[in-house]
Design a protein around this motif. Structure first.
Motif, short mmCIF file in Angstrom:
data_model
loop_
_atom_site.label_atom_id
_atom_site.label_comp_id
_atom_site.label_asym_id
_atom_site.label_seq_id
_atom_site.Cartn_x
_atom_site.Cartn_y
_atom_site.Cartn_z
N HIS A 1 0.74 -1.40 -0.30
CA HIS A 1 -0.03 0.27 -0.11
C HIS A 1 0.41 1.37 -0.12
O HIS A 1 1.73 1.21 0.71
CB HIS A 1 -1.32 0.34 1.41
CG HIS A 1 -1.90 0.99 1.17
ND1 HIS A 1 -1.47 2.61 1.94
CD2 HIS A 1 -2.51 1.61 0.81
CE1 HIS A 1 -2.67 3.05 1.66
NE2 HIS A 1 -3.32 2.63 1.28
N PRO A 2 0.97 2.22 -0.69
CA PRO A 2 1.91 2.76 -0.89
C PRO A 2 1.75 4.29 0.71
O PRO A 2 2.55 4.64 0.48
CB PRO A 2 0.87 4.36 -2.15
CG PRO A 2 -0.76 3.26 -1.46
CD PRO A 2 -0.56 2.76 -1.82
N ILE A 3 1.17 4.22 1.08
CA ILE A 3 1.14 4.28 2.29
C ILE A 3 1.19 3.61 3.86
O ILE A 3 2.92 3.85 4.32
CB ILE A 3 -0.05 5.81 2.95
CG1 ILE A 3 -0.51 6.29 1.89
CG2 ILE A 3 -0.26 5.98 4.54
CD1 ILE A 3 0.50 7.46 2.07
N LEU A 4 0.74 2.67 3.68
CA LEU A 4 0.56 1.78 4.99
C LEU A 4 2.23 1.23 4.74
O LEU A 4 2.43 0.30 5.59
CB LEU A 4 -0.38 0.94 4.84
CG LEU A 4 -1.41 1.22 5.48
CD1 LEU A 4 -3.14 0.50 5.08
CD2 LEU A 4 -1.67 1.82 6.80
N GLY A 5 2.92 0.36 3.80
CA GLY A 5 3.46 -0.42 3.00
C GLY A 5 2.99 -1.69 2.99
O GLY A 5 2.26 -1.20 2.76
N PHE A 6 4.72 -2.58 3.37
CA PHE A 6 4.23 -3.47 3.12
C PHE A 6 2.78 -4.48 4.15
O PHE A 6 3.53 -3.95 5.19
CB PHE A 6 5.70 -5.05 2.69
CG PHE A 6 5.56 -5.03 1.52
CD1 PHE A 6 5.89 -5.11 0.14
CD2 PHE A 6 7.01 -3.57 1.24
CE1 PHE A 6 6.68 -4.63 -1.38
CE2 PHE A 6 7.78 -3.42 0.05
CZ PHE A 6 6.73 -4.17 -0.82
N GLU A 7 2.34 -5.51 3.77
CA GLU A 7 2.08 -6.39 4.42
C GLU A 7 2.39 -7.17 4.79
O GLU A 7 3.40 -7.90 4.25
CB GLU A 7 0.47 -6.38 3.76
CG GLU A 7 -0.44 -7.21 5.05
CD GLU A 7 -2.30 -7.40 4.45
OE1 GLU A 7 -2.70 -8.06 5.18
OE2 GLU A 7 -2.38 -7.50 3.65
N TYR A 8 2.36 -7.45 6.46
CA TYR A 8 3.00 -8.86 7.22
C TYR A 8 1.68 -9.68 7.33
O TYR A 8 0.85 -9.38 7.65
CB TYR A 8 3.49 -8.71 8.27
CG TYR A 8 4.63 -7.70 7.85
CD1 TYR A 8 6.63 -8.82 8.17
CD2 TYR A 8 5.12 -6.90 7.63
CE1 TYR A 8 7.49 -8.66 7.24
CE2 TYR A 8 7.20 -6.41 7.24
CZ TYR A 8 8.34 -7.54 7.17
OH TYR A 8 9.07 -7.07 6.61
N LYS A 9 1.67 -11.50 7.43
CA LYS A 9 0.84 -11.88 8.40
C LYS A 9 1.58 -13.31 9.16
O LYS A 9 2.83 -13.38 8.82
CB LYS A 9 0.70 -12.46 6.89
CG LYS A 9 -0.45 -11.90 6.15
CD LYS A 9 -2.00 -12.66 5.26
CE LYS A 9 -2.33 -11.70 3.97
NZ LYS A 9 -3.42 -12.13 3.33
N SER A 10 0.17 -13.35 10.34
CA SER A 10 1.28 -14.40 10.83
C SER A 10 -0.32 -15.37 10.63
O SER A 10 -0.81 -14.81 11.02
CB SER A 10 1.17 -14.02 11.65
OG SER A 10 1.77 -14.67 12.82
N ASN A 11 0.48 -16.45 10.92
CA ASN A 11 -0.86 -17.44 11.48
C ASN A 11 -1.29 -18.17 12.33
O ASN A 11 -1.79 -19.16 13.04
CB ASN A 11 -0.41 -19.43 10.38
CG ASN A 11 1.46 -19.88 10.36
OD1 ASN A 11 1.53 -19.12 11.92
ND2 ASN A 11 1.29 -20.27 10.12
N LYS A 12 -0.73 -16.99 13.26
CA LYS A 12 -1.09 -17.14 14.86
C LYS A 12 -1.77 -16.39 15.35
O LYS A 12 -0.85 -15.15 15.55
CB LYS A 12 0.72 -17.82 15.33
CG LYS A 12 0.50 -17.79 16.76
CD LYS A 12 1.83 -18.30 17.94
CE LYS A 12 2.43 -18.32 19.27
NZ LYS A 12 3.30 -18.16 19.89
N SER A 13 -2.27 -16.88 16.43
CA SER A 13 -3.35 -15.51 16.63
C SER A 13 -2.82 -15.24 18.44
O SER A 13 -2.17 -16.56 19.46
CB SER A 13 -4.30 -15.73 17.00
OG SER A 13 -5.43 -14.54 17.79
#
Length: 348
Positions: free
Chosen positions: A211-223
């Protein structure tokens, strides 16, 4: 529900009193008070002392802390809002502290339930004052009770960690009740966005989504427990590392984070909350190494820089327990049966 707005022009304080119908479901009176975070800010007696903005406004260096914090926020905002901003000084951010009290039985006796921040953006080129995002920081005495008192008692002398039944449901229902109230909708044009640190107990993987403002997204498969707690508040979460940041932030929101808010609104949240995280969690957010494709945030990291803003981290930790006890004594125990009945019957 009916609401009444009261303004005290002498103190720039605004109150909103919501008077509900006499039913279990709606038997809360919400009282909203507001104050501005600036170098003259003095926390009210009901503000949690560990709250990000209140913690800085204490001690001998309080005004210097406040000035430096505000300058960091403004610098970061202009760093992200680069367009038509050649000197990086077009914008400044104002922070409005929104305090929400509850009068359960409509007797005038109130309990401080929620405290959040609302951003305002001053455009010095056009002279306009632009509404930002409400939420950002999140402060709650009931949350202190849940994590510092209830969770501790539940796991005392146990071999393995577990979570009490209905953990976080009362807190979540109070939050949803407020956000869905007429009072909230009359005062704020969009749903809140809460921005917190990522968890030091999880691994995050960078995706190709940018996203141009938020940047790169990260994800995690653990809550995490925090995510489960905020889920009961009706909030979903996504993680992004903004441009020139060293670690991703956790954004908790309703609806569509990427479509529901403007670039300037998102920048106001990033600049505000990243500044607080650099101060309070420098091991993660002021680290000297940028998060990679696979990221494990750690508060034990030694390769980081400190800001010029001082605070007592050990005192801040101890106060969390005191605040939980305060909630237990003045809210949970006196209204236990009513709160249990209200929460079990609550629906949005």
């Amino acid at each position: 529900m009916k609401s009444v707005v009261l303004k005290n022009l002498g103190t720039n304080e605004k109150k909103v009193i919501e008077r509900p119908q006499n039913t279990i479901k709606n038997d809360f009176v919400f009282i909203i008070k507001s104050n501005y975070f600036n170098e003259n800010y003095i926390p009210s007696n009901s503000t949690r002392k560990t709250t990000n903005f209140a913690n800085l406004a204490r001690g001998m260096n309080r005004q210097e802390n406040l000035r430096n914090t505000i300058q960091m926020i403004n610098n970061r905002f202009n760093n992200l809002a680069k367009w038509d901003n050649p000197n990086h000084d077009r914008y400044s951010v104002e922070l409005e502290i929104i305090s929400v009290d509850i009068d359960i039985d409509d007797t005038g006796t109130t309990f401080p339930s929620i405290e959040i921040l609302k951003t305002h953006i001053n455009d010095h080129k056009t002279g306009k004052r632009i509404e930002g995002i409400v939420g950002n920081n999140f402060s709650s005495y009931v949350r202190d009770y849940d994590f510092s008192i209830l969770l501790s008692k539940h796991n005392k002398n146990k071999d393995s960690f577990s979570i009490p039944d209905n953990f976080g449901e009362l807190h979540g229902n109070i939050f949803k009740c407020f956000v869905n109230s007429e009072t909230y909708k009359e005062q704020f044009s969009k749903p809140p966005v809460i921005c917190l640190s990522v968890s030091s107990n999880k691994t995050y993987h960078r995706t190709g989504n940018h996203h141009p403002i938020l940047g790169f997204e990260y994800k995690s498969n653990k809550s995490s427990l925090t995510e489960e707690y905020f889920d009961k508040m009706g909030l979903q979460v996504r993680y992004f590392i903004p441009p020139n940041s060293v670690a991703p932030l956790a954004f908790y929101f309703f609806g569509d984070l990427l479509s529901d808010y403007t670039n300037l609104e998102l920048i106001s949240t990033i600049s505000t909350m990243e500044t607080f995280q650099k101060i309070y969690r420098p091991e993660i957010y002021n680290a000297n190494v940028v998060a990679g494709l696979c990221y494990n945030p750690s508060l034990k990291n030694q390769d980081y820089s400190l800001t010029k803003i001082s605070y007592d981290r050990e005192e801040r930790t101890k106060l969390g327990v005191e605040q939980g006890k305060f909630a237990e004594e003045h809210f949970i125990k006196p209204y236990k049966s009513f709160l249990e009945q209200w929460s079990s019957s609550f629906s949005v």
